[in-house]
Write a protein that holds these residues in place. Structure first.
Motif, PDB file in Angstrom:
ATOM      1  N   GLY A  19       0.693  -1.215  -0.001  1.00  0.00           N
ATOM      2  CA  GLY A  19      -0.108   0.104   0.086  1.00  0.00           C
ATOM      3  C   GLY A  19       0.822   1.286  -0.019  1.00  0.00           C
ATOM      4  O   GLY A  19       0.328   2.287  -0.081  1.00  0.00           O
ATOM      5  N   GLY A  20       2.179   1.166  -0.130  1.00  0.00           N
ATOM      6  CA  GLY A  20       3.047   2.331  -0.131  1.00  0.00           C
ATOM      7  C   GLY A  20       3.668   2.872  -1.471  1.00  0.00           C
ATOM      8  O   GLY A  20       4.270   3.679  -1.350  1.00  0.00           O
ATOM      9  N   ASP A  21       2.863   2.282  -2.526  1.00  0.00           N
ATOM     10  CA  ASP A  21       3.257   2.885  -3.803  1.00  0.00           C
ATOM     11  C   ASP A  21       2.769   4.303  -3.915  1.00  0.00           C
ATOM     12  O   ASP A  21       1.737   4.939  -3.311  1.00  0.00           O
ATOM     13  N   THR A  22       3.584   5.134  -4.617  1.00  0.00           N
ATOM     14  CA  THR A  22       3.381   6.443  -5.017  1.00  0.00           C
ATOM     15  C   THR A  22       2.214   6.274  -5.909  1.00  0.00           C
ATOM     16  O   THR A  22       1.984   5.498  -6.693  1.00  0.00           O
ATOM     17  N   SER A  23       1.722   7.633  -6.046  1.00  0.00           N
ATOM     18  CA  SER A  23       0.232   7.647  -6.832  1.00  0.00           C
ATOM     19  C   SER A  23       0.901   7.543  -8.351  1.00  0.00           C
ATOM     20  O   SER A  23       0.218   7.030  -9.183  1.00  0.00           O
ATOM     21  N   ALA A  24       2.156   8.213  -8.817  1.00  0.00           N
ATOM     22  CA  ALA A  24       2.489   7.775 -10.171  1.00  0.00           C
ATOM     23  C   ALA A  24       2.777   6.191 -10.289  1.00  0.00           C
ATOM     24  O   ALA A  24       2.599   5.812 -11.696  1.00  0.00           O
ATOM     25  N   GLU A  25       3.287   5.476  -9.434  1.00  0.00           N
ATOM     26  CA  GLU A  25       3.527   4.085  -9.738  1.00  0.00           C
ATOM     27  C   GLU A  25       2.363   3.550  -9.937  1.00  0.00           C
ATOM     28  O   GLU A  25       1.923   2.563 -10.487  1.00  0.00           O
ATOM     29  N   VAL A  26       1.208   3.834  -9.269  1.00  0.00           N
ATOM     30  CA  VAL A  26       0.074   3.125  -9.070  1.00  0.00           C
ATOM     31  C   VAL A  26      -0.734   3.517 -10.414  1.00  0.00           C
ATOM     32  O   VAL A  26      -1.292   2.536 -11.106  1.00  0.00           O
ATOM     33  N   ALA A  27      -0.871   4.601 -10.644  1.00  0.00           N
ATOM     34  CA  ALA A  27      -1.371   5.009 -11.999  1.00  0.00           C
ATOM     35  C   ALA A  27      -0.744   4.643 -13.126  1.00  0.00           C
ATOM     36  O   ALA A  27      -1.573   4.020 -14.090  1.00  0.00           O
ATOM     37  N   GLU A  28       0.570   4.210 -13.152  1.00  0.00           N
ATOM     38  CA  GLU A  28       1.339   3.623 -14.440  1.00  0.00           C
ATOM     39  C   GLU A  28       0.769   2.137 -14.271  1.00  0.00           C
ATOM     40  O   GLU A  28       0.685   1.627 -15.343  1.00  0.00           O
ATOM     41  N   ALA A  29       0.667   1.607 -13.325  1.00  0.00           N
ATOM     42  CA  ALA A  29       0.188   0.241 -13.280  1.00  0.00           C
ATOM     43  C   ALA A  29      -0.941  -0.121 -13.755  1.00  0.00           C
ATOM     44  O   ALA A  29      -1.198  -0.899 -14.200  1.00  0.00           O
ATOM     45  N   VAL A  30      -2.162   0.884 -13.460  1.00  0.00           N
ATOM     46  CA  VAL A  30      -3.550   0.765 -13.906  1.00  0.00           C
ATOM     47  C   VAL A  30      -3.253   0.967 -15.340  1.00  0.00           C
ATOM     48  O   VAL A  30      -3.898   0.017 -16.040  1.00  0.00           O
ATOM     49  N   VAL A  31      -2.664   1.854 -15.952  1.00  0.00           N
ATOM     50  CA  VAL A  31      -2.592   1.972 -17.243  1.00  0.00           C
ATOM     51  C   VAL A  31      -1.941   0.892 -18.214  1.00  0.00           C
ATOM     52  O   VAL A  31      -2.536   0.376 -18.938  1.00  0.00           O
ATOM     53  N   ARG A  32      -0.679   0.543 -17.525  1.00  0.00           N
ATOM     54  CA  ARG A  32      -0.218  -0.575 -18.280  1.00  0.00           C
ATOM     55  C   ARG A  32      -0.990  -1.911 -18.205  1.00  0.00           C
ATOM     56  O   ARG A  32      -1.271  -2.780 -19.432  1.00  0.00           O
ATOM     57  N   THR A  33      -1.551  -2.312 -17.074  1.00  0.00           N
ATOM     58  CA  THR A  33      -2.313  -3.501 -16.780  1.00  0.00           C
ATOM     59  C   THR A  33      -3.788  -3.649 -17.878  1.00  0.00           C
ATOM     60  O   THR A  33      -4.011  -4.323 -18.467  1.00  0.00           O
ATOM     61  N   ALA A  34      -4.418  -2.239 -17.594  1.00  0.00           N
ATOM     62  CA  ALA A  34      -5.727  -2.216 -18.335  1.00  0.00           C
ATOM     63  C   ALA A  34      -5.460  -2.296 -19.801  1.00  0.00           C
ATOM     64  O   ALA A  34      -6.104  -2.830 -20.664  1.00  0.00           O
ATOM     65  N   PHE A  35      -4.715  -1.391 -20.458  1.00  0.00           N
ATOM     66  CA  PHE A  35      -4.478  -1.075 -22.047  1.00  0.00           C
ATOM     67  C   PHE A  35      -3.679  -2.375 -22.606  1.00  0.00           C
ATOM     68  O   PHE A  35      -3.735  -2.453 -23.815  1.00  0.00           O
ATOM     69  N   ALA A  36      -2.925  -3.129 -21.760  1.00  0.00           N
ATOM     70  CA  ALA A  36      -2.303  -4.379 -22.171  1.00  0.00           C
ATOM     71  C   ALA A  36      -3.347  -5.064 -22.871  1.00  0.00           C
ATOM     72  O   ALA A  36      -3.264  -5.885 -23.807  1.00  0.00           O
ATOM     73  N   GLY A  37      -4.583  -5.251 -21.995  1.00  0.00           N
ATOM     74  CA  GLY A  37      -5.693  -6.056 -22.509  1.00  0.00           C
ATOM     75  C   GLY A  37      -6.804  -5.407 -23.630  1.00  0.00           C
ATOM     76  O   GLY A  37      -7.252  -6.179 -24.054  1.00  0.00           O
ATOM     77  N   LEU A  38      -6.626  -4.073 -23.648  1.00  0.00           N
ATOM     78  CA  LEU A  38      -7.509  -3.420 -24.341  1.00  0.00           C
ATOM     79  C   LEU A  38      -7.092  -2.749 -25.885  1.00  0.00           C
ATOM     80  O   LEU A  38      -7.651  -2.868 -26.662  1.00  0.00           O
ATOM     81  N   ARG A  39      -5.565  -2.698 -25.912  1.00  0.00           N
ATOM     82  CA  ARG A  39      -4.834  -2.331 -27.027  1.00  0.00           C
ATOM     83  C   ARG A  39      -4.968  -3.343 -28.159  1.00  0.00           C
ATOM     84  O   ARG A  39      -4.880  -4.448 -27.858  1.00  0.00           O
ATOM     85  N   THR A  40      -4.869  -2.823 -29.428  1.00  0.00           N
ATOM     86  CA  THR A  40      -4.632  -3.743 -30.457  1.00  0.00           C
ATOM     87  C   THR A  40      -3.249  -4.041 -30.759  1.00  0.00           C
ATOM     88  O   THR A  40      -2.864  -5.107 -31.442  1.00  0.00           O
ATOM     89  N   HIS A  41      -2.445  -3.433 -30.311  1.00  0.00           N
ATOM     90  CA  HIS A  41      -1.081  -3.536 -30.587  1.00  0.00           C
ATOM     91  C   HIS A  41      -0.212  -2.736 -29.529  1.00  0.00           C
ATOM     92  O   HIS A  41      -0.667  -2.173 -28.575  1.00  0.00           O
TER      93      HIS A  41
END
Length: 203
Positions: free
Chosen positions: A181-203
Motif C-alpha cells: 500500500g506504499g506505492d506512489t500515486s505515479a507508480e499506481v497510476a502507471e500500473a493501472v494504465v499498463r495493466t488495463a491497456f495491455a488487454g485493450l490495445r490492439t498493439h
C-alpha cells in the motif's frame, strides 16, 4: 478519535473532519452531534458556517468532482489520438483519486438518498459518459480491440480505477512500505494504465 482544536478551527478543517466521519459512519449514520464532537466545536459553531450536514456533503463531493472534471480539460486529454487521451485521463484520474482520497471515496459511496447525492450521481454519469466516448473513438480508430464492447470496457476501466480507493493508504505511501500500500500515486497510476491497456490495445 482525533479532534480539531478550537484555536485552529477553520471551515476547511471542519470539512476535512466531516468527510472523515461520513466515511467512517456513513452519511446517513452521521448526526450533527457526531460532527461537533469530532471537530471539537459546538453545533452552533458549525451552523455559523453551513446550513447542515448536507451542505458539508455537497462541498466535499464538489471538491472531488471538480478535480475529476478538471482532468478532462487538460491539454493531453483534449489533443491527439483518442487512445492517448484515454490513457492520460486514466492515469490522471487515478492520481486525483489518490490525492483527494477521502473526498473521492465519499463520492463513490453516494447512493442517491438525498438531493445532493442524486446530483452527484448525475455528475458521475456525465464524467463516465465522457470517458466512454473516448473509449468508443479509440475503438473506432482501431487502437482498441473491436471484440470488447466499449461500454463494458469503460465499466472495467472504472472498476480498476475505483478499486484503488479500497486499499490505498496515504500514510503507508509516506512511510515507504511498497507493495502493501506504499506505492506512489505515479507508480499506481502507471500500473493501472499498463495493466488495463495491455488487454485493450490492439498493439
Amino acid at each position: 478519535m482525533p479532534t480539531v482544536k478550537r484555536d485552529t478551527y477553520t471551515p476547511d478543517s471542519l470539512l476535512s473532519v466531516a468527510v472523515r466521519v461520513f466515511n467512517e459512519r456513513g452519511y446517513d449514520g452521521t448526526s450533527m452531534e457526531h460532527l461537533s464532537k469530532a471537530a471539537g466545536i459546538s453545533k452552533s459553531s458549525i451552523y455559523h458556517h453551513v446550513r447542515g450536514k448536507e451542505e458539508l456533503l455537497h462541498r466535499a463531493i464538489s471538491r472531488a468532482l471538480d478535480s475529476l472534471f478538471a482532468v478532462l480539460d487538460e491539454p493531453a486529454a483534449c489533443e491527439g489520438r483518442a487512445v492517448a487521451r484515454l490513457e492520460h485521463v486514466t492515469r490522471r484520474t487515478v492520481e486525483v483519486l489518490m490525492a483527494e482520497l477521502p473526498y473521492v471515496t465519499l463520492l463513490l459511496r453516494v447512493r442517491g438518498n438525498t438531493d445532493t447525492e442524486v446530483w452527484a450521481m448525475g455528475r458521475r454519469r456525465e464524467f463516465d459518459q465522457r470517458v466512454a466516448e473516448l473509449v468508443k473513438q479509440a475503438a473506432a480508430d482501431g487502437d482498441l480491440r473491436a471484440d470488447v464492447d466499449a461500454r463494458l470496457a469503460t465499466r472495467l476501466l472504472f472498476g480498476m480505477i475505483n478499486s484503488v480507493a479500497e486499499w490505498y493508504r496515504p500514510d503507508r505511501a509516506a512511510s515507504g512500505h511498497g507493495a502493501d500500500g506504499g506505492d506512489t500515486s505515479a507508480e499506481v497510476a502507471e500500473a493501472v494504465v499498463r495493466t488495463a491497456f495491455a488487454g485493450l490495445r490492439t498493439h
